[in-house]
Design an enzyme around this catalytic site. Structure first.
Site, short mmCIF file in Angstrom:
data_model
loop_
_atom_site.label_atom_id
_atom_site.label_comp_id
_atom_site.label_asym_id
_atom_site.label_seq_id
_atom_site.Cartn_x
_atom_site.Cartn_y
_atom_site.Cartn_z
N ARG A 106 -7.94 4.19 -11.10
CA ARG A 106 -6.61 3.96 -10.52
C ARG A 106 -5.70 3.50 -11.63
O ARG A 106 -6.01 2.54 -12.33
CB ARG A 106 -6.64 2.90 -9.42
CG ARG A 106 -5.22 2.38 -9.11
CD ARG A 106 -5.13 1.48 -7.92
NE ARG A 106 -5.30 2.23 -6.70
CZ ARG A 106 -4.93 1.79 -5.50
NH1 ARG A 106 -4.35 0.62 -5.36
NH2 ARG A 106 -5.12 2.52 -4.43
N HIS A 133 -2.38 10.62 -4.73
CA HIS A 133 -3.35 9.67 -4.14
C HIS A 133 -4.30 10.47 -3.23
O HIS A 133 -4.28 10.35 -2.01
CB HIS A 133 -2.58 8.61 -3.34
CG HIS A 133 -3.39 7.39 -3.00
ND1 HIS A 133 -4.69 7.20 -3.43
CD2 HIS A 133 -3.06 6.29 -2.27
CE1 HIS A 133 -5.13 6.04 -2.98
NE2 HIS A 133 -4.17 5.47 -2.27
N GLN A 136 -6.71 9.04 -0.40
CA GLN A 136 -5.95 8.57 0.78
C GLN A 136 -5.75 9.72 1.77
O GLN A 136 -5.83 9.54 2.99
CB GLN A 136 -4.59 8.03 0.31
CG GLN A 136 -3.68 7.58 1.43
CD GLN A 136 -4.16 6.29 2.08
OE1 GLN A 136 -4.47 5.32 1.41
NE2 GLN A 136 -4.23 6.27 3.40
N ASP A 229 5.65 4.85 3.73
CA ASP A 229 5.00 4.10 2.64
C ASP A 229 6.05 3.14 2.08
O ASP A 229 7.25 3.23 2.43
CB ASP A 229 4.51 5.10 1.57
CG ASP A 229 3.71 4.44 0.44
OD1 ASP A 229 3.31 3.27 0.59
OD2 ASP A 229 3.49 5.10 -0.60
N CYS A 270 -0.27 4.30 4.56
CA CYS A 270 -1.44 4.12 3.69
C CYS A 270 -1.79 2.65 3.52
O CYS A 270 -2.94 2.32 3.23
CB CYS A 270 -1.17 4.76 2.33
SG CYS A 270 0.34 4.15 1.55
N ARG A 315 -10.86 5.30 4.91
CA ARG A 315 -10.91 5.40 3.44
C ARG A 315 -12.38 5.33 2.97
O ARG A 315 -12.78 6.03 2.05
CB ARG A 315 -10.14 4.25 2.78
CG ARG A 315 -8.65 4.18 3.07
CD ARG A 315 -7.89 5.35 2.51
NE ARG A 315 -8.18 5.64 1.12
CZ ARG A 315 -7.72 4.92 0.06
NH1 ARG A 315 -6.92 3.91 0.25
NH2 ARG A 315 -8.05 5.26 -1.17
N1 CP Z 1 -3.90 2.58 0.54
C1 CP Z 1 -4.38 2.05 -0.59
O1 CP Z 1 -4.66 2.75 -1.58
O2 CP Z 1 -4.55 0.70 -0.54
P1 CP Z 1 -4.92 -0.24 -1.76
O3 CP Z 1 -3.73 -0.25 -2.71
O4 CP Z 1 -5.18 -1.59 -1.16
O5 CP Z 1 -6.13 0.32 -2.46
N1 NVA Z 2 3.05 4.42 -3.12
C1 NVA Z 2 2.23 3.23 -3.14
C2 NVA Z 2 0.90 3.51 -2.53
C3 NVA Z 2 -0.03 2.32 -2.45
C4 NVA Z 2 -1.35 2.65 -1.83
C5 NVA Z 2 2.08 2.74 -4.56
O1 NVA Z 2 1.83 3.55 -5.46
O2 NVA Z 2 2.24 1.53 -4.78
#
Ligand code: CP
Ligand code: NVA
Length: 332
Positions: A106, A133, A136, A229, A270, A315
């Site tokens: 990530r 992502h 997700q 989101d 998400c 997830r």
């Molecule tokens: N939705 C998601 O990716 O959550 P986190 O940022 O908590 O991993």
């Molecule tokens: N768009 C958000 C998603 C988090 C799961 C971010 O990148 O922070």
């Protein structure tokens, strides 16, 4: 279907049949988990989770899924590896590939996860980049299918920042799986035109459509799924909040927007979400801009239409399917 050795970097790399296989596998794993049936199919293997941004769901989903499959799991937090600072991404990938059987990443640029995958010699899974992502999306598709019983022909509307990782990935997921995708956002926050063109071609092959509008009521009037989101994503500077609030306030998912959709429409997010003042960032925004809720109201978030916690649980089942499919021979 044999996906052994493949990385999972973005949904564009996977066919609809492969995505369908992963969704079916996820359902099987969910059943096993609910019925306490052991599934330590990857016993003896080890994975590493490399995080350059914070996480609750993705990290925990990979950790629990990895352990349920019988694997050893190492977590590297944003401050504790040499990657990027003292060691290149390619060198890091070569080292980790000597020790681990799979790598989750990530972080920032999609290019980083591509470099990891090119150099690791083991499957690499994208746990969120600036652009995409994909894990997700599997959870989202699974949750939608659990609720409606099917995917093809449903209408999904994303309201908000239409060029973030989740919106980009949803557009791809819908185009691939035969779901109509509508983006309700200001013109300034639409996805990259090249990505739109790819998705429009995929959608027309499925006889579905991708549409864009700045009118949230027009967008949501026939919706089965309403998705939003955060307005500012991880990695963006605090200075963008003011401009983003100005642009996105009218795209908030509230009870008027939900009532405009079909009677049995559901709400997805998400997560994490700013739907009340129980976070430090939420408090900060309230003090600076006077907003008590942002992308979704507390009322919608807590309503029976909201399936966000099913989505969060999924997830884990879907990430388990991705790891199993890419690490295990089909008949193992
Ligand atoms: N939705 C998601 O990716 O959550 P986190 O940022 O908590 O991993
Ligand atoms: N768009 C958000 C998603 C988090 C799961 C971010 O990148 O922070």
């Amino acid at each position: 279907m044999n996906l052994k050795g493949r990385s999972f970097l973005k949904l564009l790399d996977y066919t609809p049949e492969e995505i369908r296989y992963l969704l079916d596998l996820s359902k099987g794993f969910k059943d096993k988990k609910k019925n306490n049936i052991e599934h330590t199919y990857l016993k003896g293997k080890n994975i590493v989770l490399l995080f350059e941004k914070t996480s609750t769901r993705t990290r925990c989903a990979f950790e629990v899924a990895g352990r349920d499959l019988g694997m050893g799991v190492t977590y590297l937090d944003p401050g504790s590896s040499q990657m990027g600072k003292k060691e290149s991404i390619a060198d890091t990938a070569k080292v980790l590939g000597r020790m681990y059987d799979g790598i989750e990443y990530r972080g920032f640029a999609q290019r980083n996860v591509e470099i990891l995958s090119q150099n690791a010699g083991v499957p690499v899974w994208n746990g969120l980049t600036t652009e995409f992502h994909p894990t997700q999306m599997l959870a989202d598709l699974m949750t939608i299918e659990e609720h409606f019983g099917y995917l093809k022909g449903l209408n999904l509307v994303f309201c908000g920042d239409g060029r973030n990782n989740v919106a980009n990935s949803l557009m791809v997921a819908c185009a691939k799986m035969g779901v109509n995708f509508t983006l309700a956002s200001p013109k300034e926050l639409r996805p990259d035109p090249d990505l739109i063109e790819i998705c429009e071609n995929l959608a027309s092959g499925n006889k579905t459509h991708i549409s864009f509008t700045d009118d949230i009521m027009l967008a949501t009037q026939n919706a089965d799924v309403i998705y939003t989101d955060v307005w500012v994503s991880m990695g963006e500077p605090d200075e963008v909040w003011k401009e983003r609030i100005n642009l996105l306030q009218k795209y908030q998912v509230n009870s008027k927007v939900m009532a405009n959709a079909k009677d049995n429409a559901i709400f997805l997010h998400c997560l994490p979400s700013f739907h009340n003042l129980e976070t430090t960032i939420g408090q900060d925004i309230y003090k600076k801009f006077g907003l008590k809720e942002m992308e979704v109201t507390d009322e919608v978030f807590l309503s029976s239409k909201s399936k966000v916690f099913d989505e969060a649980e999924n997830r884990m089942h879907t990430i388990k399917a991705v790891m199993y499919a890419t690490m295990c021979d089909k008949d193992e």
